[in-house]
Design a protein around this motif. Structure first.
Motif, PDB file in Angstrom:
ATOM      1  N   THR A 376       4.690  -8.406  -1.163  1.00  0.00           N
ATOM      2  CA  THR A 376       3.978  -9.289  -0.247  1.00  0.00           C
ATOM      3  C   THR A 376       3.070  -8.459   0.647  1.00  0.00           C
ATOM      4  O   THR A 376       3.161  -7.226   0.677  1.00  0.00           O
ATOM      5  N   GLN A 377       2.219  -9.169   1.407  1.00  0.00           N
ATOM      6  CA  GLN A 377       1.317  -8.508   2.347  1.00  0.00           C
ATOM      7  C   GLN A 377       1.590  -9.072   3.745  1.00  0.00           C
ATOM      8  O   GLN A 377       1.766 -10.280   3.918  1.00  0.00           O
ATOM      9  N   ASP A 378       1.581  -8.158   4.704  1.00  0.00           N
ATOM     10  CA  ASP A 378       1.778  -8.588   6.089  1.00  0.00           C
ATOM     11  C   ASP A 378       0.437  -9.057   6.648  1.00  0.00           C
ATOM     12  O   ASP A 378      -0.605  -8.939   5.980  1.00  0.00           O
ATOM     13  N   PRO A 379       0.435  -9.553   7.912  1.00  0.00           N
ATOM     14  CA  PRO A 379      -0.817 -10.039   8.484  1.00  0.00           C
ATOM     15  C   PRO A 379      -1.918  -8.984   8.547  1.00  0.00           C
ATOM     16  O   PRO A 379      -3.109  -9.322   8.562  1.00  0.00           O
ATOM     17  N   ARG A 380      -1.571  -7.746   8.568  1.00  0.00           N
ATOM     18  CA  ARG A 380      -2.583  -6.697   8.623  1.00  0.00           C
ATOM     19  C   ARG A 380      -3.082  -6.279   7.224  1.00  0.00           C
ATOM     20  O   ARG A 380      -3.882  -5.378   7.109  1.00  0.00           O
ATOM     21  N   ARG A 382      -1.178  -5.073   4.759  1.00  0.00           N
ATOM     22  CA  ARG A 382      -0.367  -4.028   4.137  1.00  0.00           C
ATOM     23  C   ARG A 382       0.665  -4.652   3.201  1.00  0.00           C
ATOM     24  O   ARG A 382       1.226  -5.686   3.512  1.00  0.00           O
ATOM     25  N   ARG A 384       4.151  -5.000   1.217  1.00  0.00           N
ATOM     26  CA  ARG A 384       5.560  -4.759   1.474  1.00  0.00           C
ATOM     27  C   ARG A 384       6.342  -5.301   0.291  1.00  0.00           C
ATOM     28  O   ARG A 384       6.038  -6.371  -0.224  1.00  0.00           O
TER      29      ARG A 384
END
Length: 396
Positions: A376-380, A382, A384
């Motif tokens: 997955t991708q975080d709000p920034r 990146r 994960r």
């Protein structure tokens, strides 16, 4: 001198010999008769030369008596005794003239002793040879041309392809019915060996097909793709074929790289899709353990995953010890029963992967651990990842 002249001379000299004692020698030899004045006309005659006419004495004068011929006895004729001839006969009669030899069958007069020997009569063969121009078809000296060889039958592309397909399929009935051509037997033999399966897929029809090919003139020592056919049969563990190719000889062997080439083709039969678009097998060697070697066979591939097989050779036959699908196969550091644990990663969704660990139990590989990883991708922005262990379906 002819015979007639000789007889006349003998008749002339016979009377002279009888009175030779009473007459001078000059009177015994008659002078040649003088030519008639008309016959003396010419560029050297006295009539043509006035100087000679003035100095030469006239015939019958005193000056010419010493050179005028003395009249001799008259010559005999065929009509009987000549008047004035002596009445006594010569001391001996002349030899009678020999009868002329009869003419030969051809009507030609006989040849004299000095003539060249006559040629023997021509035979019918000589007459034929003289009547036949040299070099013509009837001339006996012209060598008979050798009969032209029969032209080889034309082989169409369809017939050639059908013959090669029959050899590749090792179908005795189709091979027996296939067309024949001078170079087709070796081509069919090469197709047969190239398509020959390993021992695991052997059938009784395959040796029979090879016997038919050899009977058609195929050479058993012919090379196939640069390799000896007997060496290929050895890689395929086909002793039945090897016995027909090289009976009573030691088992042939190929260089390691060429032996691997034919083994890859053999193992590609384990999966119908184990060849690429160029026809090359998608088979590679794989190290299964510190002392164990196997083969990885990849079959049909989708967008990310491919069918995976792991194969080992046992009792001269391949045996599948792992079958799965994924895009990555890696050995782990741990071992069991002499073989490494294996990890296969596969994509199950756009951001989901499965990670499966396999362990060898002495017969085959079994799933040992199963996990799912989600990215997955975080709000920034990146990435994960999150891994969740799952219970494997076939875990002990």
């Amino acid at each position: 001198m002819t015979l007639r002249s000789a007889l006349l001379l003998l008749a002339l000299l016979a009377p002279l010999a009888a009175g030779a004692q009473d007459r001078p020698l000059a009177a015994l030899v008659p002078a040649p008769p003088m030519a008639a004045p008309d016959a003396m006309e010419g560029p050297n005659s006295p009539a043509a030369d006035p100087a000679r006419r003035a100095t030469d004495p006239e015939p019958g004068t005193a000056a010419s008596r010493t050179t005028d011929p003395v009249p001799g006895p008259p010559l005999p004729t065929n009509d009987g005794p000549v008047a004035g001839a002596p009445d006594h006969a010569p001391d001996h009669a002349p030899d009678p003239a020999p009868d002329p030899a009869p003419a030969d069958a051809t009507g030609a007069p006989p040849s004299s002793p000095g003539d060249a020997p006559a040629a023997p009569p021509a035979s019918p063969a000589d007459a034929t040879a003289r009547a036949t121009p040299p070099g013509s078809a009837g001339d006996p000296t012209t060598p008979t041309p050798a009969p032209a060889e029969a032209a080889a039958p034309t082989l169409t592309d369809e017939a050639r392809e059908a013959a090669l397909d029959a050899a590749c399929a090792a179908d005795p009935a189709r091979i027996a019915a296939a067309a024949q051509a001078p170079d087709l037997a070796d081509a069919m033999f090469a197709a047969f060996v190239a398509c020959l399966p390993g021992l695991e897929d052997a059938t009784p029809a395959q040796p029979e097909a090879l016997r038919l090919l050899l009977a058609r003139g195929a050479r058993p020592d012919a090379s196939v793709e640069g390799d000896a056919a007997a060496g290929i049969a050895a890689v395929l563990d086909r002793d039945d074929i090897l016995g027909l190719l090289a009976p009573g000889t030691p088992q042939a062997s190929l260089p390691p790289d060429r032996a691997a080439h034919w083994m890859r083709r053999r193992l590609a039969r384990l999966n119908a899709d184990a060849t690429d678009d160029d026809g090359d097998p998608k088979v590679t060697p794989f190290r299964l353990g510190p002392q164990a070697e196997g083969w990885e066979v990849r079959g049909l591939c989708g967008n990310a995953n491919c069918e995976l097989l792991l194969v080992v050779m046992e009792n001269r036959r391949p045996r599948i010890i792992l079958e799965d699908s994924g895009h990555t196969l890696r050995p782990a550091r741990t071992t069991n029963r002499g073989l490494y644990d294996l990890t296969i990663q596969a994509r199950s969704g756009a951001a989901t992967h499965t990670l499966t660990t396999w362990r060898y139990d002495g017969t085959a590989y079994r799933r040992h651990r199963c996990a799912t990883t989600t990215v997955t991708q975080d709000p920034r922005g990146r990435e994960r990842s999150r891994t969740i262990n799952n219970r494997c379906a076939d875990a002990p």
